[in-house]
Design a protein around this motif. Structure first.
Motif, PDB file in Angstrom:
ATOM      1  N   TYR A  32      35.398  36.661  31.529  1.00 52.68           N
ATOM      2  CA  TYR A  32      35.708  36.077  32.822  1.00 52.68           C
ATOM      3  C   TYR A  32      34.479  36.041  33.733  1.00 52.68           C
ATOM      4  O   TYR A  32      33.619  36.922  33.680  1.00 52.68           O
ATOM      5  N   VAL A  33      34.458  35.048  34.589  1.00 56.53           N
ATOM      6  CA  VAL A  33      33.503  35.008  35.688  1.00 56.53           C
ATOM      7  C   VAL A  33      33.988  35.972  36.760  1.00 56.53           C
ATOM      8  O   VAL A  33      35.192  36.025  37.057  1.00 56.53           O
ATOM      9  N   SER A  50      28.036  36.161  42.430  1.00 54.71           N
ATOM     10  CA  SER A  50      28.890  35.990  41.258  1.00 54.71           C
ATOM     11  C   SER A  50      28.073  36.161  39.997  1.00 54.71           C
ATOM     12  O   SER A  50      26.837  36.037  40.015  1.00 54.71           O
ATOM     13  N   ILE A  51      28.789  36.461  38.911  1.00 54.43           N
ATOM     14  CA  ILE A  51      28.143  36.654  37.628  1.00 54.43           C
ATOM     15  C   ILE A  51      29.057  36.093  36.545  1.00 54.43           C
ATOM     16  O   ILE A  51      30.258  36.374  36.538  1.00 54.43           O
ATOM     17  N   MET A  92      35.266  42.894  55.099  1.00 53.31           N
ATOM     18  CA  MET A  92      36.062  43.353  53.972  1.00 53.31           C
ATOM     19  C   MET A  92      35.508  42.651  52.745  1.00 53.31           C
ATOM     20  O   MET A  92      35.359  41.422  52.754  1.00 53.31           O
ATOM     21  N   TYR A  93      35.195  43.432  51.727  1.00 54.79           N
ATOM     22  CA  TYR A  93      34.637  42.879  50.503  1.00 54.79           C
ATOM     23  C   TYR A  93      35.695  42.887  49.405  1.00 54.79           C
ATOM     24  O   TYR A  93      36.367  43.899  49.185  1.00 54.79           O
ATOM     25  N   TYR A  94      35.781  41.760  48.723  1.00 60.71           N
ATOM     26  CA  TYR A  94      36.764  41.589  47.659  1.00 60.71           C
ATOM     27  C   TYR A  94      36.067  41.228  46.361  1.00 60.71           C
ATOM     28  O   TYR A  94      35.096  40.465  46.367  1.00 60.71           O
ATOM     29  N   CYS A  95      36.580  41.737  45.260  1.00 63.93           N
ATOM     30  CA  CYS A  95      36.133  41.204  43.977  1.00 63.93           C
ATOM     31  C   CYS A  95      37.202  40.261  43.467  1.00 63.93           C
ATOM     32  O   CYS A  95      38.378  40.368  43.818  1.00 63.93           O
ATOM     33  N   ALA A  96      36.782  39.331  42.648  1.00 63.07           N
ATOM     34  CA  ALA A  96      37.674  38.312  42.138  1.00 63.07           C
ATOM     35  C   ALA A  96      37.257  37.919  40.733  1.00 63.07           C
ATOM     36  O   ALA A  96      36.102  38.084  40.347  1.00 63.07           O
ATOM     37  N   ALA A  97      38.218  37.368  39.995  1.00 62.22           N
ATOM     38  CA  ALA A  97      37.983  36.974  38.612  1.00 62.22           C
ATOM     39  C   ALA A  97      38.517  35.578  38.364  1.00 62.22           C
ATOM     40  O   ALA A  97      39.522  35.170  38.956  1.00 62.22           O
ATOM     41  N   ALA A  98      37.831  34.890  37.481  1.00 63.22           N
ATOM     42  CA  ALA A  98      38.267  33.556  37.097  1.00 63.22           C
ATOM     43  C   ALA A  98      37.936  33.325  35.636  1.00 63.22           C
ATOM     44  O   ALA A  98      36.908  33.787  35.146  1.00 63.22           O
ATOM     45  N   ARG A  99      38.804  32.552  34.964  1.00 55.71           N
ATOM     46  CA  ARG A  99      38.589  32.303  33.543  1.00 55.71           C
ATOM     47  C   ARG A  99      37.358  31.416  33.335  1.00 55.71           C
ATOM     48  O   ARG A  99      36.567  31.629  32.431  1.00 55.71           O
ATOM     49  N   LYS A 111      38.258  28.886  43.713  1.00 57.30           N
ATOM     50  CA  LYS A 111      38.129  28.728  42.258  1.00 57.30           C
ATOM     51  C   LYS A 111      38.506  29.985  41.496  1.00 57.30           C
ATOM     52  O   LYS A 111      38.524  29.981  40.273  1.00 57.30           O
ATOM     53  N   TYR A 112      38.797  31.054  42.199  1.00 58.96           N
ATOM     54  CA  TYR A 112      39.102  32.328  41.554  1.00 58.96           C
ATOM     55  C   TYR A 112      40.607  32.585  41.576  1.00 58.96           C
ATOM     56  O   TYR A 112      41.279  32.348  42.568  1.00 58.96           O
TER      57      TYR A 112
END
Length: 125
Positions: A32-33, A50-51, A92-99, A111-112
């Protein structure tokens, strides 16, 4: 069930450093991204860094050279090393994931698909 849990936020003086972590579970993390986003009061959520699945990174201009995003696929964990923190980094910091995300959209929150609950970063004088 995808779960993202951020940690590492807190209060720091301007010029200081913090490292945020995001523990991921419930999906094939390595494919995942992943991204870090932030939202300050009264402002829209913005992409910070992002990575992608092969380690390519992208940063918003305001944090380039100060923040570093990294992922540990063995630990299913995402990191954000934040140095030389400024008042305007408070949020506020959030992490997120995307396929999958197009390179040009890596910092676009819409996009996440999956989001953590956030961790607060406060920068003081």
């Amino acid at each position: 069930q995808v779960q993202l849990v951020e940690s590492g936020g807190g209060s720091v003086q301007a010029g200081g450093s913090l490292r945020l972590s995001c523990a991921a579970s419930g999906y094939t993390y390595s494919s995942y991204v992943m991204g870090w986003f932030r939202q300050a009061p009264g402002k829209e959520r913005e992409g910070v860094a992002s990575i992608d699945s092969i380690g390519r990174t992208r940063y918003t201009d305001s944090v380039q050279g100060r923040f570093t995003i990294a992922r540990d696929n063995a630990k299913n964990t995402l990191y954000l090393q934040m140095n030389s923190l400024k008042f305007e980094d408070a949020a506020m910091y959030y992490c997120a994931a995307a396929r999958a995300v197009l390179w040009t959209h890596l910092l676009v929150p819409a996009k996440y698909n999956y989001w953590g609950q956030g961790t607060q970063v406060t920068v003081s004088s």
